[in-house]
Structure formats: C-alpha cells, structure tokens
Design an enzyme around this catalytic site. Sequence first.
Site, mmCIF file in Angstrom:
data_model
loop_
_atom_site.group_PDB
_atom_site.id
_atom_site.type_symbol
_atom_site.label_atom_id
_atom_site.label_comp_id
_atom_site.label_asym_id
_atom_site.label_seq_id
_atom_site.Cartn_x
_atom_site.Cartn_y
_atom_site.Cartn_z
ATOM 1 N N ALA A 51 14.258 -0.736 43.504
ATOM 2 C CA ALA A 51 14.425 -0.273 44.886
ATOM 3 C C ALA A 51 15.599 -0.959 45.560
ATOM 4 O O ALA A 51 15.876 -2.145 45.328
ATOM 5 C CB ALA A 51 13.152 -0.536 45.682
ATOM 6 N N SER A 119 11.874 -3.815 38.026
ATOM 7 C CA SER A 119 11.235 -3.883 39.337
ATOM 8 C C SER A 119 10.474 -2.571 39.625
ATOM 9 O O SER A 119 9.666 -2.135 38.810
ATOM 10 C CB SER A 119 12.297 -4.204 40.392
ATOM 11 O OG SER A 119 11.720 -4.661 41.583
ATOM 12 N N LYS A 196 14.775 -14.969 47.293
ATOM 13 C CA LYS A 196 13.726 -14.457 46.414
ATOM 14 C C LYS A 196 14.230 -13.577 45.275
ATOM 15 O O LYS A 196 13.555 -13.460 44.248
ATOM 16 C CB LYS A 196 12.711 -13.650 47.238
ATOM 17 C CG LYS A 196 12.071 -14.432 48.370
ATOM 18 C CD LYS A 196 11.275 -15.626 47.876
ATOM 19 C CE LYS A 196 10.575 -16.348 49.018
ATOM 20 N NZ LYS A 196 9.796 -17.514 48.545
ATOM 21 N N ASP A 247 11.347 -15.795 38.380
ATOM 22 C CA ASP A 247 11.390 -14.724 39.370
ATOM 23 C C ASP A 247 10.590 -15.146 40.596
ATOM 24 O O ASP A 247 9.407 -15.459 40.490
ATOM 25 C CB ASP A 247 10.803 -13.444 38.750
ATOM 26 C CG ASP A 247 11.091 -12.196 39.559
ATOM 27 O OD1 ASP A 247 11.248 -12.316 40.782
ATOM 28 O OD2 ASP A 247 11.147 -11.116 38.954
ATOM 29 N N HIS A 275 14.830 -12.739 39.690
ATOM 30 C CA HIS A 275 14.527 -11.304 39.693
ATOM 31 C C HIS A 275 15.739 -10.483 39.297
ATOM 32 O O HIS A 275 15.599 -9.407 38.702
ATOM 33 C CB HIS A 275 14.013 -10.867 41.063
ATOM 34 C CG HIS A 275 13.425 -9.485 41.059
ATOM 35 N ND1 HIS A 275 12.264 -9.166 40.381
ATOM 36 C CD2 HIS A 275 13.835 -8.322 41.641
ATOM 37 C CE1 HIS A 275 11.990 -7.889 40.541
ATOM 38 N NE2 HIS A 275 12.928 -7.348 41.294
#
Length: 298
Positions: A51, A119, A196, A247, A275
Amino acid sequence: DYKNPTASHRADIGATAIAQAQKNSHKTPPVHMEACAGQASSAHIVLVHGACLGGWSWFKVATRLRSAGHRVSTPDLAASGVDPRPLREVPTFRDYTKPLLDLLESLPPGEKVVLVGHSLGGVNIALACELFPEKIAAAVFVSAFMPDHRSPPSYVLEKFVEGRTLDWMDTEFKPQDPEGRLPTSMLFGPLVTRAKFFQLCSPEDLTLGRSLMRVSSMFVDDLRLQPPYTEARYGSVRKAYVVFKDDHAIVEGFQRWMVHNYPVDEVMEIDSADHMALLSTPTELARCLADIADKYAA
C-alpha cells in the site's frame, strides 16, 4: 487466535511462534546475484508492491533478479505508482488488483509465474492465486499479509489492527465520501515512514520513498464482505514466506503468527531487514526469491 496484547506484552508478541518457526526456517547470507547469472534456469517473477507504494519499490531487487537471468514484472496496482487513476476510482479491492489480474490473464497458455507480494501485496497475490491457480508456480509472501482459506480475506488485516503492534503515528486515515461507500484512504506520514518502515534504509531511499508515495487504502470493509479464498484453488498453490526480522511495521511476531495460522511450504528469514528490505537488503531478498524460483518454477 491472535489476541490483542497489553502494552507490557507487545514486545513478546509471537515469541512462541518465533521459537517454533525458527527451527524450520533458514537464514539467507549475503550473496552477489551477479555470480549466479547463467547458473539457473530463467523464471518469470512478478513482484507486487504494498500500500502507498508502486512497482518502483522493487527496482533494486528487480535489477538483481534480471542480472541473474530471470524475467521480472513489477506492475503498478490501480491508483499506485504511475497508474493514472485516483483512489476514488478504485472502489473495491478487486478493482485495486486489476492490473495484476490483467497481467496474469494475458500470460500464454501453460506459462506459470512466481508471484511475490510485499506487505498488503500479500492479499493481492492471494486473490490472484484464487482466480488463476494454474498460472502460478509459487506464491511468495515477503513480510506480507497472508490470508487463510477459512476466514474472509480481511481477517489477517483485522487481527493486525487489533493487535496494536504498529504505532501508526502520523498516518492519515480519511473517508473519501460522506456516505462511506468508498474505502477509507490511508497515507503514511513522514514520521511513521522513517521510524517504522524505512528505519534501516539510506537517507536517499527514504527521500525517494517519501517523494513517490501515494494515497492508498487497506480495503478492509470490502475484504470483510468477500468469502474466504478456497482450499481447492488458493490452497493448492505452493507457498513460501520470507520473514523480515527487524520489521517495525509488520513485526516478526505477527509474521510468524500468520505462518502458524496458515502453514506454508517453506520459510526463509533475513536479518537486519526492515519493512522496506526491498531497498535496505535487496541482495539478500533477491537471493531468497531466486532460490524459490529455482526450486518451484523449474
């Protein structure tokens, strides 16, 4: 069941699953992909982004896989990357996935691909497996949401949100219309992106990511209305999972829980992978994908 942990337990989330899964997973040491060129048969590998991203997010991994002799496709999903549609013209998850489905539908008869999802892209490749299982040699989930064939495809997303393992920080969630018919939009802010998602990436990669991100959605309401993907179709496709051990977005514990919830044929793991390991550890990730392609697409 993946239950909502208290704050004091979040650091230990999935500890039991981690210990059990590590026995059956193997680490991938750094390997120069160029050294493998010409040593293995070529596979068609389709890389599906997450996304707010686009096919651009795979540029380092795609380059390494092509150098190793593989054919690589990096489609932009609807309203992503350079796809011209705005999100408001993409009302359902299937609409969002359509560029990938069109690619698979256009494959010559008998051709199979190794389908890789990162993801949220894990749910896109799961839908593709349900619709085109005969065209997929293997599905690879790389720190990706992985549905099962018992629950609606929203299940893993809802468990992720309930678990509160991600501090969304400055992520913006907004309704697109007063009636609520369109999916809630989502855009990662600069703080959550840096802390993050890209925390091990170079400053240049962080700048690139921030400049190319687009408004997207998790499509949870739409996915909640869909029936489970089936064991006969989605369940028939060989699957592998690549765990990113550092991650901070989809934490290792939740990745391990998804594998425990829906066991796969093979689990690999990459140390020092955030990530966006697509950018921070691309050689190690490309090696994992090449190994899987050599094994399942031969």
